[in-house]
Scaffold this motif. Structure first.
Motif, PDB file in Angstrom:
ATOM      1  N   SER A 162     -44.984  27.892   3.383  1.00 37.43           N
ATOM      2  CA  SER A 162     -45.465  26.803   4.240  1.00 37.43           C
ATOM      3  C   SER A 162     -46.636  27.279   5.093  1.00 37.43           C
ATOM      4  O   SER A 162     -47.598  26.533   5.316  1.00 37.43           O
ATOM      5  N   GLY A 163     -46.550  28.533   5.550  1.00 38.38           N
ATOM      6  CA  GLY A 163     -47.631  29.104   6.351  1.00 38.38           C
ATOM      7  C   GLY A 163     -48.913  29.271   5.558  1.00 38.38           C
ATOM      8  O   GLY A 163     -50.019  29.164   6.106  1.00 38.38           O
ATOM      9  N   THR A 164     -48.754  29.537   4.263  1.00 44.72           N
ATOM     10  CA  THR A 164     -49.927  29.638   3.392  1.00 44.72           C
ATOM     11  C   THR A 164     -50.675  28.314   3.362  1.00 44.72           C
ATOM     12  O   THR A 164     -51.905  28.268   3.430  1.00 44.72           O
ATOM     13  N   ALA A 165     -49.909  27.227   3.264  1.00 36.70           N
ATOM     14  CA  ALA A 165     -50.515  25.891   3.258  1.00 36.70           C
ATOM     15  C   ALA A 165     -51.124  25.569   4.609  1.00 36.70           C
ATOM     16  O   ALA A 165     -52.277  25.117   4.700  1.00 36.70           O
ATOM     17  N   LEU A 166     -50.363  25.825   5.675  1.00 34.51           N
ATOM     18  CA  LEU A 166     -50.780  25.414   7.014  1.00 34.51           C
ATOM     19  C   LEU A 166     -51.866  26.292   7.600  1.00 34.51           C
ATOM     20  O   LEU A 166     -52.942  25.812   7.983  1.00 34.51           O
ATOM     21  N   ALA A 167     -51.602  27.593   7.680  1.00 34.68           N
ATOM     22  CA  ALA A 167     -52.546  28.507   8.322  1.00 34.68           C
ATOM     23  C   ALA A 167     -53.619  28.989   7.351  1.00 34.68           C
ATOM     24  O   ALA A 167     -54.809  28.995   7.677  1.00 34.68           O
ATOM     25  N   GLY A 168     -53.179  29.402   6.153  1.00 36.89           N
ATOM     26  CA  GLY A 168     -54.140  29.915   5.183  1.00 36.89           C
ATOM     27  C   GLY A 168     -55.151  28.874   4.747  1.00 36.89           C
ATOM     28  O   GLY A 168     -56.361  29.109   4.731  1.00 36.89           O
ATOM     29  N   GLY A 169     -54.656  27.691   4.410  1.00 33.43           N
ATOM     30  CA  GLY A 169     -55.546  26.628   3.941  1.00 33.43           C
ATOM     31  C   GLY A 169     -56.059  25.729   5.041  1.00 33.43           C
ATOM     32  O   GLY A 169     -56.969  24.933   4.821  1.00 33.43           O
ATOM     33  N   GLY A 170     -55.487  25.856   6.237  1.00 38.14           N
ATOM     34  CA  GLY A 170     -55.850  24.991   7.342  1.00 38.14           C
ATOM     35  C   GLY A 170     -57.340  24.894   7.635  1.00 38.14           C
ATOM     36  O   GLY A 170     -57.863  23.780   7.825  1.00 38.14           O
ATOM     37  N   PRO A 171     -58.068  26.028   7.682  1.00 42.39           N
ATOM     38  CA  PRO A 171     -59.504  25.936   7.946  1.00 42.39           C
ATOM     39  C   PRO A 171     -60.248  25.062   6.941  1.00 42.39           C
ATOM     40  O   PRO A 171     -61.177  24.338   7.309  1.00 42.39           O
ATOM     41  N   ALA A 172     -59.832  25.112   5.678  1.00 43.82           N
ATOM     42  CA  ALA A 172     -60.482  24.277   4.665  1.00 43.82           C
ATOM     43  C   ALA A 172     -60.176  22.797   4.901  1.00 43.82           C
ATOM     44  O   ALA A 172     -61.051  21.938   4.740  1.00 43.82           O
ATOM     45  N   LEU A 173     -58.929  22.501   5.292  1.00 43.45           N
ATOM     46  CA  LEU A 173     -58.566  21.108   5.543  1.00 43.45           C
ATOM     47  C   LEU A 173     -59.337  20.550   6.739  1.00 43.45           C
ATOM     48  O   LEU A 173     -59.830  19.419   6.713  1.00 43.45           O
ATOM     49  N   ILE A 174     -59.436  21.355   7.785  1.00 43.85           N
ATOM     50  CA  ILE A 174     -60.171  20.930   8.973  1.00 43.85           C
ATOM     51  C   ILE A 174     -61.653  20.787   8.654  1.00 43.85           C
ATOM     52  O   ILE A 174     -62.323  19.840   9.085  1.00 43.85           O
ATOM     53  N   ALA A 175     -62.186  21.736   7.871  1.00 45.17           N
ATOM     54  CA  ALA A 175     -63.599  21.659   7.495  1.00 45.17           C
ATOM     55  C   ALA A 175     -63.865  20.437   6.621  1.00 45.17           C
ATOM     56  O   ALA A 175     -64.936  19.826   6.703  1.00 45.17           O
ATOM     57  N   TYR A 176     -62.886  20.067   5.798  1.00 46.27           N
ATOM     58  CA  TYR A 176     -63.020  18.879   4.956  1.00 46.27           C
ATOM     59  C   TYR A 176     -63.126  17.628   5.831  1.00 46.27           C
ATOM     60  O   TYR A 176     -63.963  16.741   5.591  1.00 46.27           O
ATOM     61  N   PHE A 177     -62.284  17.561   6.857  1.00 42.59           N
ATOM     62  CA  PHE A 177     -62.333  16.440   7.788  1.00 42.59           C
ATOM     63  C   PHE A 177     -63.655  16.441   8.546  1.00 42.59           C
ATOM     64  O   PHE A 177     -64.277  15.381   8.754  1.00 42.59           O
ATOM     65  N   ALA A 178     -64.096  17.630   8.956  1.00 38.32           N
ATOM     66  CA  ALA A 178     -65.373  17.744   9.667  1.00 38.32           C
ATOM     67  C   ALA A 178     -66.525  17.259   8.796  1.00 38.32           C
ATOM     68  O   ALA A 178     -67.463  16.617   9.282  1.00 38.32           O
ATOM     69  N   ASN A 179     -66.447  17.560   7.513  1.00 35.16           N
ATOM     70  CA  ASN A 179     -67.492  17.105   6.592  1.00 35.16           C
ATOM     71  C   ASN A 179     -67.534  15.585   6.513  1.00 35.16           C
ATOM     72  O   ASN A 179     -68.612  14.986   6.425  1.00 35.16           O
ATOM     73  N   ALA A 180     -66.362  14.961   6.565  1.00 31.86           N
ATOM     74  CA  ALA A 180     -66.314  13.493   6.548  1.00 31.86           C
ATOM     75  C   ALA A 180     -66.982  12.923   7.800  1.00 31.86           C
ATOM     76  O   ALA A 180     -67.712  11.929   7.733  1.00 31.86           O
ATOM     77  N   LEU A 181     -66.737  13.548   8.947  1.00 29.80           N
ATOM     78  CA  LEU A 181     -67.386  13.118  10.187  1.00 29.80           C
ATOM     79  C   LEU A 181     -68.905  13.267  10.078  1.00 29.80           C
ATOM     80  O   LEU A 181     -69.667  12.381  10.471  1.00 29.80           O
ATOM     81  N   GLN A 182     -69.314  14.412   9.523  1.00 31.41           N
ATOM     82  CA  GLN A 182     -70.746  14.680   9.411  1.00 31.41           C
ATOM     83  C   GLN A 182     -71.410  13.701   8.433  1.00 31.41           C
ATOM     84  O   GLN A 182     -72.519  13.209   8.694  1.00 31.41           O
ATOM     85  N   GLN A 183     -70.743  13.415   7.323  1.00 31.20           N
ATOM     86  CA  GLN A 183     -71.303  12.464   6.366  1.00 31.20           C
ATOM     87  C   GLN A 183     -71.459  11.085   6.991  1.00 31.20           C
ATOM     88  O   GLN A 183     -72.466  10.400   6.767  1.00 31.20           O
ATOM     89  N   TYR A 184     -70.454  10.673   7.784  1.00 35.24           N
ATOM     90  CA  TYR A 184     -70.556   9.393   8.465  1.00 35.24           C
ATOM     91  C   TYR A 184     -71.782   9.386   9.382  1.00 35.24           C
ATOM     92  O   TYR A 184     -72.561   8.419   9.385  1.00 35.24           O
ATOM     93  N   ALA A 185     -71.943  10.465  10.170  1.00 37.21           N
ATOM     94  CA  ALA A 185     -73.064  10.531  11.103  1.00 37.21           C
ATOM     95  C   ALA A 185     -74.404  10.448  10.377  1.00 37.21           C
ATOM     96  O   ALA A 185     -75.315   9.719  10.795  1.00 37.21           O
ATOM     97  N   GLU A 186     -74.515  11.168   9.276  1.00 34.56           N
ATOM     98  CA  GLU A 186     -75.772  11.155   8.513  1.00 34.56           C
ATOM     99  C   GLU A 186     -76.027   9.780   7.889  1.00 34.56           C
ATOM    100  O   GLU A 186     -77.164   9.302   7.872  1.00 34.56           O
ATOM    101  N   ASN A 187     -74.959   9.147   7.389  1.00 35.91           N
ATOM    102  CA  ASN A 187     -75.110   7.820   6.799  1.00 35.91           C
ATOM    103  C   ASN A 187     -75.534   6.783   7.839  1.00 35.91           C
ATOM    104  O   ASN A 187     -76.195   5.788   7.500  1.00 35.91           O
TER     105      ASN A 187
END
Length: 263
Positions: A162-187
């Motif tokens: 579970s920690g692998t999913a949460l902590a290990g992969g967490g930065p990628a999940l957060i970065a994915y969400f951040a990318n969605a915010l950035q795409q909205y801003a650019e659009n």
């Protein structure tokens, strides 16, 4: 100071190398990497690099950071590991403590999952130690983990998946969400550099606010909202589309894959 051998200097191994150098310098670090391009890059950055571990002192620390599918090959190519009984720290997703002990021939192992924020010494590492782990093994692990951020010990090895999913992969999940915010801003017409700056500050500022106030995440969420306001309208879209369930499904899939890798 005892030497620390990082076996596999890819994304995670490289992050650990950078984090450790930031606190202790590079003189006691040894990168073990078979990729010629990575070796050249590490050498240029001032690290001592070799293709394999030729000799090792009994107190030296080994960090296993190769892809889990390459673990057995790494042991085969580094036969010195079979006679080394010093601390061994695995950051390989899915490789169980039982598998580590069986392959290495001893039980002085730590199974852990750090994340890529370790590169800037802001990582979070979740680790598991066998019940009979000695104090030196724990101290060695905490020395490494403390140099790259915070760490949490769990008593149930199943939580590492579970920690692998949460902590290990967490930065990628957060970065994915951040990318969605950035795409909205650019659009919407924001310049890409401005959009990036706004999004990174949102992540940083919100994280600092949570850490400094100790407030729960949903408390902060509710404090931003007003009845009938713009933020409430946005959150309602999340709720109608059951974003919580989607995130839970993604994390569960990642945890299941961690279990699968260990088979």
């Amino acid at each position: 100071m005892r030497k620390v051998y990082i076996l596999g200097a890819g994304c995670m191994g490289g992050a650990i190398l950078s984090g450790l150098r930031g606190k202790y310098g590079a003189s006691h670090l040894r990168a073990v990497e078979t990729s010629s391009s990575r070796s050249a890059c590490l050498t240029a950055c001032g690290f001592e690099v070799s293709e394999r571990i030729e000799s090792i002192d009994c107190n030296d620390i080994v960090v296993l950071a190769v892809p889990p599918q390459q673990f057995q090959i790494a042991v085969r190519d580094n036969q010195v590991l079979l006679s080394h009984e010093g601390p061994v720290i695995s950051v390989m997703a899915g490789v169980t403590t039982k598998s580590l002990c069986r392959a290495l021939g001893h039980a002085r192992v730590i199974r852990s999952i750090p994340n890529t924020a370790s590169e800037v010494r802001e990582g979070i590492t979740i680790y598991y130690a066998p019940e009979n782990a000695d104090s030196d093994l724990i101290a060695a692990a905490q020395m490494v983990f403390g140099a790259i951020g915070n760490y949490i010990k769990v008593d149930n090895e199943c939580l590492i998946d579970s920690g692998t999913a949460l902590a290990g992969g967490g930065p990628a999940l957060i970065a994915y969400f951040a990318n969605a915010l950035q795409q909205y801003a650019e659009n919407e017409g924001f310049d890409s550099e401005v959009a990036w700056k706004v999004c990174t500050q949102l992540l940083y500022g919100t994280s600092m606010l949570m850490k400094s106030t100790g407030k729960a995440s949903m408390q902060l969420c509710k404090e931003v909202q007003t009845v009938g306001g713009t933020t409430e309208c946005a959150i309602q879209v999340f709720e109608r589309n059951d974003l919580n369930k989607t995130i839970a499904l993604a994390l569960t899939a990642a945890a299941d894959q961690s279990v699968e890798l260990g088979k």
